[in-house]
Design a protein around this motif. Structure first.
Motif, PDB file in Angstrom:
ATOM      1  N   TYR A 131       0.840  -1.207   0.000  1.00 37.32           N
ATOM      2  CA  TYR A 131       0.000   0.000   0.000  1.00 37.32           C
ATOM      3  C   TYR A 131       0.871   1.252   0.000  1.00 37.32           C
ATOM      4  O   TYR A 131       0.663   2.170  -0.803  1.00 37.32           O
ATOM      5  N   ALA A 132       1.850   1.291   0.906  1.00 35.95           N
ATOM      6  CA  ALA A 132       2.681   2.483   1.049  1.00 35.95           C
ATOM      7  C   ALA A 132       3.500   2.751  -0.207  1.00 35.95           C
ATOM      8  O   ALA A 132       3.629   3.904  -0.652  1.00 35.95           O
ATOM      9  N   ARG A 133       4.050   1.714  -0.802  1.00 40.11           N
ATOM     10  CA  ARG A 133       4.849   1.901  -2.012  1.00 40.11           C
ATOM     11  C   ARG A 133       3.976   2.356  -3.185  1.00 40.11           C
ATOM     12  O   ARG A 133       4.423   3.144  -4.027  1.00 40.11           O
ATOM     13  N   THR A 134       2.751   1.872  -3.242  1.00 39.94           N
ATOM     14  CA  THR A 134       1.827   2.339  -4.271  1.00 39.94           C
ATOM     15  C   THR A 134       1.621   3.845  -4.147  1.00 39.94           C
ATOM     16  O   THR A 134       1.689   4.581  -5.136  1.00 39.94           O
ATOM     17  N   CYS A 135       1.381   4.307  -2.934  1.00 43.65           N
ATOM     18  CA  CYS A 135       1.171   5.737  -2.705  1.00 43.65           C
ATOM     19  C   CYS A 135       2.424   6.548  -3.030  1.00 43.65           C
ATOM     20  O   CYS A 135       2.346   7.629  -3.617  1.00 43.65           O
ATOM     21  N   VAL A 136       3.582   6.024  -2.668  1.00 41.57           N
ATOM     22  CA  VAL A 136       4.828   6.748  -2.881  1.00 41.57           C
ATOM     23  C   VAL A 136       5.137   6.918  -4.367  1.00 41.57           C
ATOM     24  O   VAL A 136       5.598   7.977  -4.808  1.00 41.57           O
ATOM     25  N   HIS A 137       4.863   5.889  -5.153  1.00 42.41           N
ATOM     26  CA  HIS A 137       5.079   6.027  -6.600  1.00 42.41           C
ATOM     27  C   HIS A 137       4.169   7.108  -7.175  1.00 42.41           C
ATOM     28  O   HIS A 137       4.580   7.890  -8.044  1.00 42.41           O
ATOM     29  N   MET A 138       2.923   7.162  -6.707  1.00 43.37           N
ATOM     30  CA  MET A 138       2.007   8.201  -7.161  1.00 43.37           C
ATOM     31  C   MET A 138       2.511   9.577  -6.734  1.00 43.37           C
ATOM     32  O   MET A 138       2.479  10.538  -7.510  1.00 43.37           O
ATOM     33  N   GLN A 139       2.995   9.666  -5.485  1.00 39.08           N
ATOM     34  CA  GLN A 139       3.532  10.922  -4.988  1.00 39.08           C
ATOM     35  C   GLN A 139       4.701  11.396  -5.845  1.00 39.08           C
ATOM     36  O   GLN A 139       4.791  12.571  -6.206  1.00 39.08           O
ATOM     37  N   TYR A 140       5.604  10.485  -6.127  1.00 42.43           N
ATOM     38  CA  TYR A 140       6.791  10.865  -6.885  1.00 42.43           C
ATOM     39  C   TYR A 140       6.427  11.341  -8.290  1.00 42.43           C
ATOM     40  O   TYR A 140       6.970  12.330  -8.788  1.00 42.43           O
ATOM     41  N   ALA A 141       5.491  10.646  -8.914  1.00 40.99           N
ATOM     42  CA  ALA A 141       5.060  11.069 -10.244  1.00 40.99           C
ATOM     43  C   ALA A 141       4.452  12.467 -10.193  1.00 40.99           C
ATOM     44  O   ALA A 141       4.699  13.305 -11.071  1.00 40.99           O
ATOM     45  N   ASN A 142       3.659  12.748  -9.159  1.00 37.75           N
ATOM     46  CA  ASN A 142       3.107  14.094  -8.999  1.00 37.75           C
ATOM     47  C   ASN A 142       4.216  15.129  -8.863  1.00 37.75           C
ATOM     48  O   ASN A 142       4.146  16.230  -9.422  1.00 37.75           O
ATOM     49  N   SER A 143       5.255  14.780  -8.125  1.00 39.76           N
ATOM     50  CA  SER A 143       6.297  15.755  -7.808  1.00 39.76           C
ATOM     51  C   SER A 143       7.153  16.128  -9.001  1.00 39.76           C
ATOM     52  O   SER A 143       7.783  17.196  -8.999  1.00 39.76           O
ATOM     53  N   ILE A 144       7.204  15.269 -10.018  1.00 42.52           N
ATOM     54  CA  ILE A 144       8.004  15.623 -11.203  1.00 42.52           C
ATOM     55  C   ILE A 144       7.105  15.815 -12.440  1.00 42.52           C
ATOM     56  O   ILE A 144       7.559  15.755 -13.577  1.00 42.52           O
ATOM     57  N   GLY A 145       5.835  16.069 -12.186  1.00 45.71           N
ATOM     58  CA  GLY A 145       4.943  16.431 -13.294  1.00 45.71           C
ATOM     59  C   GLY A 145       4.758  15.350 -14.329  1.00 45.71           C
ATOM     60  O   GLY A 145       4.531  15.642 -15.501  1.00 45.71           O
ATOM     61  N   PHE A 146       4.893  14.063 -13.915  1.00 48.08           N
ATOM     62  CA  PHE A 146       4.665  12.928 -14.804  1.00 48.08           C
ATOM     63  C   PHE A 146       5.630  12.928 -15.986  1.00 48.08           C
ATOM     64  O   PHE A 146       5.363  12.347 -17.028  1.00 48.08           O
ATOM     65  N   GLY A 147       6.767  13.597 -15.812  1.00 50.42           N
ATOM     66  CA  GLY A 147       7.747  13.657 -16.882  1.00 50.42           C
ATOM     67  C   GLY A 147       7.379  14.601 -18.002  1.00 50.42           C
ATOM     68  O   GLY A 147       8.032  14.613 -19.049  1.00 50.42           O
TER      69      GLY A 147
END
Length: 316
Positions: A131-147
């Motif tokens: 669960y936590a890793r799923t959320c973190v990947h989403m967070q990271y994608a948000n933080s770099i604007g999905f590339g």
């Protein structure tokens, strides 16, 4: 969603081939994502101002569930697929991505507390980490604007608590209406916010302020956080969307310079996917130390949140 690896770090690389992309698109919407019938989110594309709006709109307790995460990932994938490679020549240019909520008085209340309690009682470390890793990947994608070469914003109109606040912190710009309340209450049940709070708060506050923020578990008003430098734009109640549109219009001519400044922020004070994963694994391991009394507090909070959302929806 948890199998997705980190997103592209340098989204200005030219060209970026699909083999180099670390966001792996899974959904073949093409350019028709706006016509897709989602259950947990609503979408709108303001093509005049080049703003893509994504609203969380959950029918039950507005927390981060796997269903919400999957639908948000579909939007992230769509933005990446259509804009990361060469967004300058897209049919419908996109400059800003805004995440908001259609739930009255609530941005997001954070983690799925009932799921946490169940996992803790079963000592299921694997489920907590998933669960936590799923959320973190989403967070990271948000933080770099999905590339993609865009500026991202969170619009908080109501409460953003725990993981909901962490989510808002990950975007380039945090916009909040004056009546919004934001905070990290996890310390109340002897846990800490482990899905980006420390890393993203640390980009806006000192180490001492970040740790005090987390350990006190206090809820702050949007005005307090604006004065602290955590909230970037403070809007009047009911005027959050209007404030964003006005901001984008006023800053239209400096868009590329502004986007570069936010990228420089990430380079100067980077938050890496490895850092986020290590911290969130530590969060999952720490959760298993909770006593039964702490777990019951977690469950009571979840029930109180459910009663609140029921009242809000009945009022609407």
């Amino acid at each position: 969603m948890d199998s997705r690896s980190q997103a592209v770090n340098d989204y200005n690389a030219d060209p970026v081939g699909e083999d180099d992309s670390l966001i792996i698109p899974k959904h073949g919407f093409g350019r028709d994502i706006l016509s897709h019938n989602f259950n947990e989110i609503d979408l709108r594309f303001d093509k005049t101002d080049q703003i893509f709006w994504c609203y969380m709109n959950q029918k039950s307790r507005p927390s981060y569930t796997y269903e919400l995460g999957d639908e948000i990932q579909q939007v992230q994938d769509w933005v990446h697929t259509n804009y990361a490679i060469d967004g300058r020549h897209a049919v419908d240019p996109l400059r800003y991505f805004v995440c908001a909520s259609h739930t009255p008085g609530i941005y997001n209340l954070g983690g799925d507390l009932k799921h946490f309690a169940d996992c803790i009682r079963r000592s299921d470390l694997g489920a907590l980490k998933k669960y936590a890793r799923t959320c973190v990947h989403m967070q990271y994608a948000n933080s770099i604007g999905f590339g993609a070469p865009i500026i991202t914003m969170a619009l908080v109109q109501g409460d953003a608590l725990g993981g909901g606040f962490e989510h808002a912190l990950a975007f380039d710009i945090l916009v909040a209406e004056k009546s919004a309340r934001l905070g990290l209450p996890e310390i109340l049940f002897n846990l800490f916010p482990g899905m980006g709070a420390y890393s993203y708060l640390r980009q806006r506050l000192s180490r001492r302020e970040t740790e005090q923020f987390i350990l006190e578990g206090k809820l702050f008003s949007a005005e307090e956080l604006y004065d602290m430098g955590v909230v970037d734009i403070l809007a009047e109640d009911g005027k959050g969307e209007e404030a964003i549109v006005e901001y984008t219009r006023q800053n239209r001519k400096r868009f590329h310079a502004e986007r570069a400044v936010y990228k420089a922020r990430r380079l100067a004070n980077p938050v890496t996917i490895d850092e986020l994963l290590d911290i969130t694994d530590m969060w999952a391991e720490t959760a298993l130390y909770l006593e039964e009394a702490d777990v019951r507090k977690m469950e009571r909070l979840a029930m109180a949140q459910e009663r609140r959302i029921t009242r809000s929806l009945q009022t609407v």
